[in-house]
Design a protein around this motif. Sequence first.
Motif, PDB file in Angstrom:
ATOM      1  N   ARG A  17     -44.312 -29.647  36.892  1.00  0.00           N
ATOM      2  CA  ARG A  17     -45.692 -29.898  36.451  1.00  0.00           C
ATOM      3  C   ARG A  17     -45.719 -30.226  34.962  1.00  0.00           C
ATOM      4  O   ARG A  17     -46.548 -30.989  34.500  1.00  0.00           O
TER       5      ARG A  17
ATOM      6  N   SER B 293     -48.419 -29.218  45.087  1.00  0.00           N
ATOM      7  CA  SER B 293     -49.205 -28.011  44.789  1.00  0.00           C
ATOM      8  C   SER B 293     -48.394 -27.007  43.965  1.00  0.00           C
ATOM      9  O   SER B 293     -47.165 -27.104  43.877  1.00  0.00           O
TER      10      SER B 293
ATOM     11  N   ARG C  15     -49.318 -35.531  45.627  1.00  0.00           N
ATOM     12  CA  ARG C  15     -49.743 -34.334  44.917  1.00  0.00           C
ATOM     13  C   ARG C  15     -48.932 -33.128  45.355  1.00  0.00           C
ATOM     14  O   ARG C  15     -48.958 -32.746  46.525  1.00  0.00           O
TER      15      ARG C  15
ATOM     16  N   GLY D  27     -56.084 -26.567  44.196  1.00  0.00           N
ATOM     17  CA  GLY D  27     -57.057 -26.360  43.136  1.00  0.00           C
ATOM     18  C   GLY D  27     -56.755 -27.299  41.986  1.00  0.00           C
ATOM     19  O   GLY D  27     -56.464 -28.474  42.199  1.00  0.00           O
ATOM     20  N   GLU D  28     -56.797 -26.770  40.783  1.00  0.00           N
ATOM     21  CA  GLU D  28     -56.514 -27.617  39.622  1.00  0.00           C
ATOM     22  C   GLU D  28     -55.015 -27.696  39.339  1.00  0.00           C
ATOM     23  O   GLU D  28     -54.559 -28.523  38.593  1.00  0.00           O
ATOM     24  N   GLN D  29     -54.259 -26.760  39.959  1.00  0.00           N
ATOM     25  CA  GLN D  29     -52.837 -26.678  39.620  1.00  0.00           C
ATOM     26  C   GLN D  29     -51.979 -27.529  40.552  1.00  0.00           C
ATOM     27  O   GLN D  29     -51.593 -27.091  41.627  1.00  0.00           O
TER      28      GLN D  29
END
Length: 302
Positions: A113, A241, A239, A229-231
């Motif tokens: 991330r 997670s 995407r 969520g946002e993370q």
Amino acid sequence: MVAPGAAGQRPKPYEFTQVHMGLPVRILLHASGERRAEAAMTEAFARIAALDRMMSDYRPDSDLRRLEGTTGWTPVSPDLLEVLTTAVSVARATGGAFDPTAGPIVALWREARRTGKLPPPEAIETARAAVGWRNLEIDRARGAVRLARPGMRLDLGGIAKGYILQQALRTLRTNGLGRALIESGGDIVVGSGPPGLRGWRVAADGADLMFRQRATQLTNAALATSGPGEQFVEIDGVRYSHIVDPRSGQAVTNGVTARVIARDAAVADALATALTVLGPEGAQPIIDKYRDVLISLSVPAK
Ligand code: ADP
Ligand code: MG
């Protein structure tokens, strides 16, 4: 006619918010006086802070971090013992979809991330070798735990918040203020309902009808939500997670949101994380095993 001062004896709602575990934590409670409400709230927040110090992944001096690098039996606090015991039981029940030893894999994806680059396959293989809830041994009688393999790293990110909120509610109950709701970052725990009502009304937008209905009258229960969520990190249009599949070492990409209502907030929290990993295909054994738990899964529209 109401006698002067009598109004102060009637329960009134109070609301308090403090930041803990990196998030706002909100306490709603009904009490018959501000002093009692504040005293109980102060004690509950102190309990949250103490548990966070113990279980946090981000504090290098937490009891959790200090277990790292040890391979012998290490005594731990009753709280850590309890949350680890619950974590292992959910790990067993979910076939390792929830795994408190997923730390090395979680760390790799946290790095991804940050850098925007996928973890190299060799790094994933190395991390996987150090993951496995069966190697987290717990001796309840001695109050000690052991990490049986080198390089193990515990991560309570998927269960600690639930445990901590449950304990905070317990503190309020001990103070005689059980008509309370505590909420933080999508996890909610409630005691008895507000005066005159059958329960707390909690929004569960996106959940199925039965789940939403149950959530409108919640008492002595917890509601947890996990999902995209946002993370997350987006790499080549996918995407990834912050929730990982400990069995494969990959980050979850299914976009599933899992919601769980259970008696115990730690169980609800951990099950929601596991169900995000398992998705609708893998959820049935969990639904069969946890008879008194209500589950709602939503998959993004294609
Ligand atoms: P949130 O943090 O949004 O409340 P969760 O309760 O699902 O979401 O917890 C996610 C956290 O749990 C991650 O940030 C990580 O620390 C940890 N985690 C990720 N995947 C797993 C897993 N499969 N089993 C146990 N813990 C996990
Ligand atoms: Mg969770």
